[in-house]
Design a protein around this motif. Sequence first.
Motif: not given
Length: 111
Positions: A99-101, A61-67, A33-36, A1-10
């Motif tokens: 891979r997602w947490n 969101l994948p666990r590789t993303w630094p929270y 690698d974000v599941l939508i 399974m492979r996720g998609e790319t998103i843009t996070l705006i903060t």
Amino acid sequence: MRGETITLITRTPDGVDEGNDPIWRTHEETIEDVLIEDGTQANATDSTRPYGASIDRTIHLPRTWPYKSLRGATVRIDGIEYTVLGDPRPYTGGLTPTRWNLTAYLHDERG
């Protein structure tokens, strides 16, 4: 399974203006690698918005993303910006075999 790319705006505060109102600095971050997941979609029921719609989605969101906190953030998916609901936190403890947490609920209204 492979996720998609998103843009996070903060946003982060960057001082105040003459009226003592906060000045915000916007930061955009691409996350891969974000599941939508599509959520509910409904027509607005009030008479002042006959063509209004409410759209909800869920992302994982994948666990590789630094929270970091998602409070007040928005997420851009396919050119559409959704508001993050609440302040979701990663799953902790126990076995999480994927891979997602981190699950975040998104919302948008139009019309």
